[in-house]
Design a protein around this motif. Structure first.
Motif, PDB file in Angstrom:
ATOM      1  N   SER A   1      57.637  21.900  33.463  1.00 50.65           N
ATOM      2  CA  SER A   1      56.197  22.143  33.622  1.00 50.65           C
ATOM      3  C   SER A   1      55.765  21.919  35.072  1.00 50.65           C
ATOM      4  O   SER A   1      54.892  22.625  35.582  1.00 50.65           O
ATOM      5  CB  SER A   1      55.383  21.247  32.688  1.00 50.65           C
ATOM      6  OG  SER A   1      55.619  21.599  31.339  1.00 50.65           O
TER       7      SER A   1
ATOM      8  N   GLN B   1      51.319  24.377  28.233  1.00 48.65           N
ATOM      9  CA  GLN B   1      51.936  23.664  27.136  1.00 48.65           C
ATOM     10  C   GLN B   1      50.810  22.975  26.361  1.00 48.65           C
ATOM     11  O   GLN B   1      49.938  22.353  26.933  1.00 48.65           O
ATOM     12  CB  GLN B   1      52.903  22.617  27.724  1.00 48.65           C
ATOM     13  CG  GLN B   1      53.728  21.899  26.701  1.00 48.65           C
ATOM     14  CD  GLN B   1      54.766  20.991  27.366  1.00 48.65           C
ATOM     15  OE1 GLN B   1      54.803  20.848  28.586  1.00 48.65           O
ATOM     16  NE2 GLN B   1      55.599  20.391  26.548  1.00 48.65           N
TER      17      GLN B   1
ATOM     18  N   ASP C   1      54.817  28.489  29.140  1.00 49.26           N
ATOM     19  CA  ASP C   1      55.281  27.107  28.964  1.00 49.26           C
ATOM     20  C   ASP C   1      55.268  26.750  27.479  1.00 49.26           C
ATOM     21  O   ASP C   1      54.200  26.573  26.907  1.00 49.26           O
ATOM     22  CB  ASP C   1      54.395  26.152  29.764  1.00 49.26           C
ATOM     23  CG  ASP C   1      55.061  24.785  29.976  1.00 49.26           C
ATOM     24  OD1 ASP C   1      56.115  24.521  29.341  1.00 49.26           O
ATOM     25  OD2 ASP C   1      54.527  23.991  30.762  1.00 49.26           O
TER      26      ASP C   1
HETATM   27 MG    MG Z   1      56.780  20.514  29.909  1.00 46.35          MG
END
Ligand code: MG
Ligand code: ADP
Length: 262
Positions: A53, A95, A187
């Motif tokens: 990320s 995410q 993500d």
């Molecule tokens: Mg991540």
């Protein structure tokens, strides 16, 4: 003479060199060098906390790198910032899913447009007189087309807060596609999903890539990444430990160890 097509800076839409990000002592990313080929699907995998990320946060300009460079189409964007990088064709999903629950699906999608098409939405939110009916119609039509691409055409007027999890991810993808990106960063688009839902998202990702959009895919689901990706980069403790075709990478002892050890 036959030469395997080199992953050099010409073929690459994105090139990072010695990219690092440190958070007060934590080396989230350490000297990562990678080239992402134009038009391809590039997987980014690694155990939890390996820097995936963070990589997306740096490439999309959400965070500045501590060191190293990021080039998009050959141009250095290391210090460009999120707004400029988005204008240059990079879009992403987050995410955990970032949507506005009190806006409809179509309005959430419109948030991804450039300012000119976003205006009708802002005027509607603040109950301003509608100045440009044509613009509003155009924006809604485009948003509806994007919802169709992700399979949410039946949900366009529903509040996003009413959507189930898989639909929220679909909506995030529609909004990311609204800026007509050349590079899309996804993500964990299938986190928390069962097999059927994962398959649905997989088909959407494949369609978008086939339409010419370069995709970087982060996922804990190694099988999904292996099925979709042309190339895979593996991170561990912020460092690149392997890279190549899915078969090569998954057979790499360093990768097997990273996943077994995790
Ligand atoms: Mg991540
Ligand atoms: P991944 O996405 O691969 O699970 P992350 O990139 O989220 O990993 O995190 C990599 C490391 O950097 C982790 O140790 C994480 O705790 C740390 N980290 C990430 N973002 C921040 C932040 N904003 N502040 C402090 N530490 C962070």
């Amino acid at each position: 003479m036959t030469v395997d097509s080199p992953v050099g800076s010409n073929a690459a839409i994105l090139s990072v060199r010695d990219l690092s990000k440190h958070f007060s002592g934590i080396h989230a990313l350490e000297n990562v060098t990678a080239d992402i080929s134009r038009g391809r699907m590039h997987g980014l995998i690694g155990p939890n906390g390996s820097g995936k990320s963070t990589f997306f946060n740096l490439v999309s300009g959400v965070l500045p790198p501590s060191a190293g460079s990021i080039r998009l189409n050959g141009e250095d964007i290391s210090a460009a910032g999120a707004i400029k990088i988005a204008k240059q064709g990079v879009a992403r999903t987050f995410q955990g899913g970032l949507i506005v629950p009190t806006l409809s699906c179509i309005e959430n999608t419109m948030l991804g447009f450039g300012s000119h098409l976003r205006w009708p939405l802002i005027s509607a939110m603040f109950r301003l007189p509608i100045r440009a009916e044509r613009q509003e119609r155009e924006a809604r039509e485009r948003a509806r087309a994007l919802l169709e691409i992700v399979g949410l055409e039946d949900q366009s007027e529903r509040w996003a807060g009413e959507l189930v999890w898989v639909q929220r991810q679909q909506l995030q993808i529609a909004r990311a596609m609204a800026s007509e990106p050349s590079l899309l960063l996804l993500d964990e688009p299938t986190a928390g999903m069962g097999a059927a839902e994962t398959e649905e998202i997989e088909a959407i990702i494949r369609r978008i890539n086939e339409s010419g959009v370069t995709i970087m895919l982060v996922s804990h689901d190694v099988d999904l990444v292996a099925r979709l990706s042309d190339d895979i980069t593996v991170l561990m403790y912020g460092e690149k430990i392997s890279e190549g075709k899915p078969g090569e990478v998954l057979a790499d002892p360093r990768v097997q160890e990273a996943y077994l050890g995790a």
